[in-house]
Design a protein around this motif. Structure first.
Motif, PDB file in Angstrom:
ATOM      1  N   UNK A  76      19.173 -24.787  50.519  1.00 13.69           N
ATOM      2  CA  UNK A  76      20.064 -23.804  49.910  1.00 13.69           C
ATOM      3  C   UNK A  76      20.698 -22.971  51.015  1.00 13.69           C
ATOM      4  N   UNK A  77      22.027 -22.818  50.970  1.00 14.22           N
ATOM      5  CA  UNK A  77      22.747 -22.084  52.003  1.00 14.22           C
ATOM      6  C   UNK A  77      23.213 -20.725  51.493  1.00 14.22           C
ATOM      7  N   UNK A  78      23.703 -20.681  50.259  1.00 18.13           N
ATOM      8  CA  UNK A  78      24.188 -19.414  49.731  1.00 18.13           C
ATOM      9  C   UNK A  78      24.833 -19.563  48.373  1.00 18.13           C
TER      10      UNK A  78
ATOM     11  N   UNK B  54      24.703 -26.032  49.153  1.00 20.08           N
ATOM     12  CA  UNK B  54      23.570 -26.689  49.793  1.00 20.08           C
ATOM     13  C   UNK B  54      24.055 -27.537  50.958  1.00 20.08           C
ATOM     14  N   UNK B  55      23.126 -27.879  51.823  1.00 13.91           N
ATOM     15  CA  UNK B  55      23.425 -28.796  52.910  1.00 13.91           C
ATOM     16  C   UNK B  55      22.207 -29.655  53.162  1.00 13.91           C
ATOM     17  N   UNK B  56      22.446 -30.814  53.729  1.00 15.32           N
ATOM     18  CA  UNK B  56      21.370 -31.679  54.185  1.00 15.32           C
ATOM     19  C   UNK B  56      21.211 -31.361  55.661  1.00 15.32           C
ATOM     20  N   UNK B  57      20.087 -30.782  56.065  1.00 15.04           N
ATOM     21  CA  UNK B  57      19.944 -30.355  57.460  1.00 15.04           C
ATOM     22  C   UNK B  57      20.270 -31.479  58.430  1.00 15.04           C
ATOM     23  N   UNK B  58      20.669 -31.098  59.633  1.00 12.25           N
ATOM     24  CA  UNK B  58      21.077 -32.075  60.648  1.00 12.25           C
ATOM     25  C   UNK B  58      19.942 -33.019  60.995  1.00 12.25           C
ATOM     26  N   UNK B  59      19.898 -34.105  60.288  1.00 15.09           N
ATOM     27  CA  UNK B  59      18.925 -35.164  60.518  1.00 15.09           C
ATOM     28  C   UNK B  59      19.752 -36.438  60.705  1.00 15.09           C
TER      29      UNK B  59
ATOM     30  N   UNK C 178      25.930 -33.292  55.596  1.00 13.93           N
ATOM     31  CA  UNK C 178      26.326 -33.406  54.191  1.00 13.93           C
ATOM     32  C   UNK C 178      26.228 -32.035  53.543  1.00 13.93           C
ATOM     33  N   UNK C 179      27.302 -31.604  52.877  1.00 15.26           N
ATOM     34  CA  UNK C 179      27.350 -30.310  52.192  1.00 15.26           C
ATOM     35  C   UNK C 179      27.851 -30.521  50.770  1.00 15.26           C
ATOM     36  N   UNK C 180      27.314 -29.730  49.826  1.00 18.05           N
ATOM     37  CA  UNK C 180      27.756 -29.860  48.443  1.00 18.05           C
ATOM     38  C   UNK C 180      27.572 -28.556  47.687  1.00 18.05           C
ATOM     39  N   UNK C 181      28.192 -28.504  46.510  1.00 20.14           N
ATOM     40  CA  UNK C 181      28.170 -27.307  45.669  1.00 20.14           C
ATOM     41  C   UNK C 181      27.685 -27.684  44.277  1.00 20.14           C
ATOM     42  N   UNK C 182      26.916 -26.786  43.680  1.00 22.00           N
ATOM     43  CA  UNK C 182      26.554 -26.890  42.266  1.00 22.00           C
ATOM     44  C   UNK C 182      27.336 -25.787  41.570  1.00 22.00           C
ATOM     45  N   UNK C 183      28.300 -26.171  40.753  1.00 18.32           N
ATOM     46  CA  UNK C 183      29.160 -25.198  40.096  1.00 18.32           C
ATOM     47  C   UNK C 183      28.399 -24.417  39.037  1.00 18.32           C
ATOM     48  N   UNK C 184      28.763 -23.144  38.880  1.00 20.42           N
ATOM     49  CA  UNK C 184      28.126 -22.283  37.889  1.00 20.42           C
ATOM     50  C   UNK C 184      28.567 -22.670  36.484  1.00 20.42           C
TER      51      UNK C 184
ATOM     52  N   UNK D   3      32.665 -25.940  53.310  1.00 21.35           N
ATOM     53  CA  UNK D   3      32.456 -27.236  52.657  1.00 21.35           C
ATOM     54  C   UNK D   3      33.191 -28.364  53.379  1.00 21.35           C
ATOM     55  N   UNK D   4      34.374 -28.070  53.922  1.00 27.18           N
ATOM     56  CA  UNK D   4      35.193 -29.089  54.577  1.00 27.18           C
ATOM     57  C   UNK D   4      35.035 -29.091  56.095  1.00 27.18           C
ATOM     58  N   UNK D   5      33.967 -28.459  56.584  1.00 30.03           N
ATOM     59  CA  UNK D   5      33.632 -28.464  58.012  1.00 30.03           C
ATOM     60  C   UNK D   5      34.724 -27.841  58.879  1.00 30.03           C
ATOM     61  N   UNK D   6      35.521 -26.936  58.313  1.00 35.54           N
ATOM     62  CA  UNK D   6      36.502 -26.209  59.103  1.00 35.54           C
ATOM     63  C   UNK D   6      35.804 -25.132  59.925  1.00 35.54           C
ATOM     64  N   UNK D   7      34.768 -24.534  59.330  1.00 30.76           N
ATOM     65  CA  UNK D   7      33.940 -23.550  60.024  1.00 30.76           C
ATOM     66  C   UNK D   7      32.479 -23.989  59.896  1.00 30.76           C
ATOM     67  N   UNK D   8      31.671 -23.612  60.882  1.00 25.75           N
ATOM     68  CA  UNK D   8      30.265 -24.002  60.852  1.00 25.75           C
ATOM     69  C   UNK D   8      29.379 -22.983  60.159  1.00 25.75           C
ATOM     70  N   UNK D   9      29.756 -21.715  60.227  1.00 31.01           N
ATOM     71  CA  UNK D   9      28.931 -20.664  59.630  1.00 31.01           C
ATOM     72  C   UNK D   9      29.331 -20.453  58.179  1.00 31.01           C
ATOM     73  N   UNK D  10      28.389 -20.550  57.247  1.00 32.84           N
ATOM     74  CA  UNK D  10      28.719 -20.283  55.852  1.00 32.84           C
ATOM     75  C   UNK D  10      29.027 -18.797  55.650  1.00 32.84           C
ATOM     76  N   UNK D  11      29.881 -18.468  54.692  1.00 30.56           N
ATOM     77  CA  UNK D  11      30.233 -17.071  54.452  1.00 30.56           C
ATOM     78  C   UNK D  11      29.027 -16.178  54.157  1.00 30.56           C
ATOM     79  N   UNK D  12      27.949 -16.746  53.636  1.00 34.71           N
ATOM     80  CA  UNK D  12      26.760 -15.947  53.339  1.00 34.71           C
ATOM     81  C   UNK D  12      26.141 -15.387  54.615  1.00 34.71           C
TER      82      UNK D  12
END
Length: 138
Positions: free
Chosen positions: A30-32, A41-46, A57-63, A79-88
């Motif tokens: 869980x990222x934020x 969410x993201x799949x940690x760098x493995x 891999x990054x994804x969203x669960x919509x509310x 989500x689109x890998x434009x930035x590495x740091x999530x806004x949270x």
């Protein structure tokens, strides 16, 4: 979990997480969460798990309804890998001229309908006579 909710998860992607997403959540981190309740969410760098994707891999669960335009700009960039740091993880303060994010309202009763549209209740302004139709002879 009822049979109906299991069937809904298998056959409807627009109602939230699908059965495939639930399997991915087992390994996901869980990222934020954004202001609309969407969870990221993201799949940690493995390298072994991310080999098929070539990147994290990054994804969203919509509310609610799964609508891509419901993702705010900051989360869209992550989500689109434009930035590495999530806004949270950032302490971003919007500027006074920035408007709050709104999802695309096309196809809903709140959609923009200009004057003269068949679906608009507003009247199109009358023609002023300053228009001259093009003809190939001109």
């Amino acid at each position: 979990m009822s049979l109906m909710s299991v069937l809904t998860d298998i056959f409807t992607w627009w109602n939230g997480s699908t059965i495939g997403t639930r399997f991915a959540l087992r390994d996901g981190e869980f990222v934020g969460e954004d202001e609309f309740g969407n969870r990221y969410y993201r799949l940690p760098n493995d390298p072994e798990k991310n080999a098929a994707f070539g990147t994290e891999r990054r994804w969203v669960i919509y509310a609610g309804y799964a609508e891509a335009s419901a993702i705010p700009a900051g989360w869209h960039g992550w989500m689109h890998h434009t930035v590495n740091a999530p806004p949270a993880n950032e302490n971003y303060e919007p500027r006074e001229w920035e408007k709050p994010h709104r999802e695309n309202r096309t196809g809903t009763v709140d959609a923009y309908r200009p004057k003269g549209s068949a679906l608009s209740t507003r009247q199109r302004p009358a023609a002023t006579g300053d228009y001259k139709a093009w003809s190939p002879a001109d």
